[in-house]
Design a protein around this motif. Sequence first.
Motif, PDB file in Angstrom:
ATOM      1  N   ALA A   5     -20.985   9.217  14.856  1.00 23.58           N
ATOM      2  CA  ALA A   5     -20.720   8.851  13.402  1.00 23.58           C
ATOM      3  C   ALA A   5     -20.668   9.191  12.251  1.00 23.58           C
ATOM      4  CB  ALA A   5     -22.205   9.174  12.381  1.00 23.58           C
ATOM      5  N   PHE A   6     -19.876  11.163  12.167  1.00 28.62           N
ATOM      6  CA  PHE A   6     -19.129  10.989  11.457  1.00 28.62           C
ATOM      7  C   PHE A   6     -17.508  10.509  11.428  1.00 28.62           C
ATOM      8  CE2 PHE A   6     -15.771  14.425   9.898  1.00 28.62           C
ATOM      9  CZ  PHE A   6     -15.953  14.050   8.906  1.00 28.62           C
ATOM     10  N   VAL A  30     -13.253   4.000   9.591  1.00 27.17           N
ATOM     11  CA  VAL A  30     -13.778   3.288   8.725  1.00 27.17           C
ATOM     12  C   VAL A  30     -13.222   3.148   7.440  1.00 27.17           C
ATOM     13  CG1 VAL A  30     -15.546   1.880   8.040  1.00 27.17           C
ATOM     14  CG2 VAL A  30     -15.678   2.103  10.384  1.00 27.17           C
ATOM     15  N   GLY A  31     -13.543   3.937   7.005  1.00 28.58           N
ATOM     16  CA  GLY A  31     -12.892   4.408   5.357  1.00 28.58           C
ATOM     17  C   GLY A  31     -11.409   3.815   5.050  1.00 28.58           C
ATOM     18  N   TRP A  32     -10.812   5.548   6.541  1.00 27.34           N
ATOM     19  CA  TRP A  32      -9.008   4.873   6.782  1.00 27.34           C
ATOM     20  C   TRP A  32      -8.735   3.473   6.619  1.00 27.34           C
ATOM     21  CZ3 TRP A  32      -5.805   3.328  10.680  1.00 27.34           C
ATOM     22  CH2 TRP A  32      -4.295   4.442  10.147  1.00 27.34           C
ATOM     23  N   SER A  92      -5.832   0.803   3.543  1.00 29.54           N
ATOM     24  CA  SER A  92      -4.835   0.089   3.573  1.00 29.54           C
ATOM     25  C   SER A  92      -4.173  -0.580   1.979  1.00 29.54           C
ATOM     26  CB  SER A  92      -5.901  -1.259   4.513  1.00 29.54           C
ATOM     27  OG  SER A  92      -6.683  -1.784   3.650  1.00 29.54           O
ATOM     28  N   ARG A  93      -5.495  -0.303   1.452  1.00 28.21           N
ATOM     29  CA  ARG A  93      -4.808  -0.683  -0.109  1.00 28.21           C
ATOM     30  C   ARG A  93      -4.095  -0.015  -0.594  1.00 28.21           C
ATOM     31  NH1 ARG A  93     -11.366  -1.198  -2.526  1.00 28.21           N
ATOM     32  NH2 ARG A  93     -12.285  -2.700  -1.052  1.00 28.21           N
ATOM     33  N   ARG A  94      -3.234  -0.837  -1.343  1.00 29.06           N
ATOM     34  CA  ARG A  94      -1.972  -0.423  -2.283  1.00 29.06           C
ATOM     35  C   ARG A  94      -1.851  -0.141  -3.720  1.00 29.06           C
ATOM     36  NH1 ARG A  94       0.873   1.334   1.917  1.00 29.06           N
ATOM     37  NH2 ARG A  94       1.430  -0.460   4.047  1.00 29.06           N
ATOM     38  N   PRO A  95      -1.897   0.399  -4.427  1.00 26.84           N
ATOM     39  CA  PRO A  95      -2.016   0.441  -5.285  1.00 26.84           C
ATOM     40  C   PRO A  95      -1.734  -0.500  -6.436  1.00 26.84           C
ATOM     41  CG  PRO A  95      -0.328   2.046  -5.138  1.00 26.84           C
ATOM     42  CD  PRO A  95      -1.288   2.244  -3.921  1.00 26.84           C
ATOM     43  N   ALA A  96      -1.706  -0.775  -7.222  1.00 22.88           N
ATOM     44  CA  ALA A  96      -0.661  -2.053  -8.834  1.00 22.88           C
ATOM     45  C   ALA A  96       0.192  -1.285  -9.306  1.00 22.88           C
ATOM     46  CB  ALA A  96      -1.701  -1.821  -9.491  1.00 22.88           C
ATOM     47  N   PRO A  97       1.419  -2.505  -9.360  1.00 22.11           N
ATOM     48  CA  PRO A  97       3.073  -1.144  -9.841  1.00 22.11           C
ATOM     49  C   PRO A  97       2.122  -1.262 -11.159  1.00 22.11           C
ATOM     50  CG  PRO A  97       2.966  -3.642  -8.997  1.00 22.11           C
ATOM     51  CD  PRO A  97       1.424  -3.275  -8.878  1.00 22.11           C
ATOM     52  N   PRO A  98       2.860  -0.275 -11.974  1.00 18.70           N
ATOM     53  CA  PRO A  98       3.015   0.565 -12.875  1.00 18.70           C
ATOM     54  C   PRO A  98       3.492  -0.999 -13.694  1.00 18.70           C
ATOM     55  CG  PRO A  98       4.239   1.150 -11.679  1.00 18.70           C
ATOM     56  CD  PRO A  98       3.370   1.248 -10.967  1.00 18.70           C
TER      57      PRO A  98
END
Length: 149
Positions: A15-16, A22-24, A29-35
């Motif tokens: 489970a761990f 799932v967390g990864w 997959s999210r990209r930070p918004a450009p400054p």
Amino acid sequence: MAWFINQSLLIILAAFLLGLLVGWLVWGSRRPAPPATDTAAATPLPTEPVRTGPDDLERIEGIGPKMAAALRAAGIHTFGQLAEADDDTRRTAIEAAGLTFAPSLVTWGRQARLLADGDEAGFRELTERLVAGRDVETAAQAQPVGRTR
């Protein structure tokens, strides 16, 4: 009993690992918004809150409805304007409305400045010292000590 503990540890470990996977997948997959690079177009924040109308001049000790109307007729609508006006301007405003008696006029500027700056505690402290709109503590300190006969 030992078999149950071994089986439980395997299920907890599975489970761990599944949670990490799932967390990864979700967060990785999210990209930070450009400054933001256009700083010149950024609007500066206002230094004081934007007011949507005239201030309640009657909060000032010594200003009632007639005095407030006289000040508004002379173009004084906010605490800031009242604080910036000198005593002669204030006196002219109330005399133009046919009013003549304003013993507390000399403290209006200090009261208005405190309210314009948002210093409610200072305003409350000052108005607690006022008697009929006049600062009796300051007046008592300014009077010279007379000679005794």
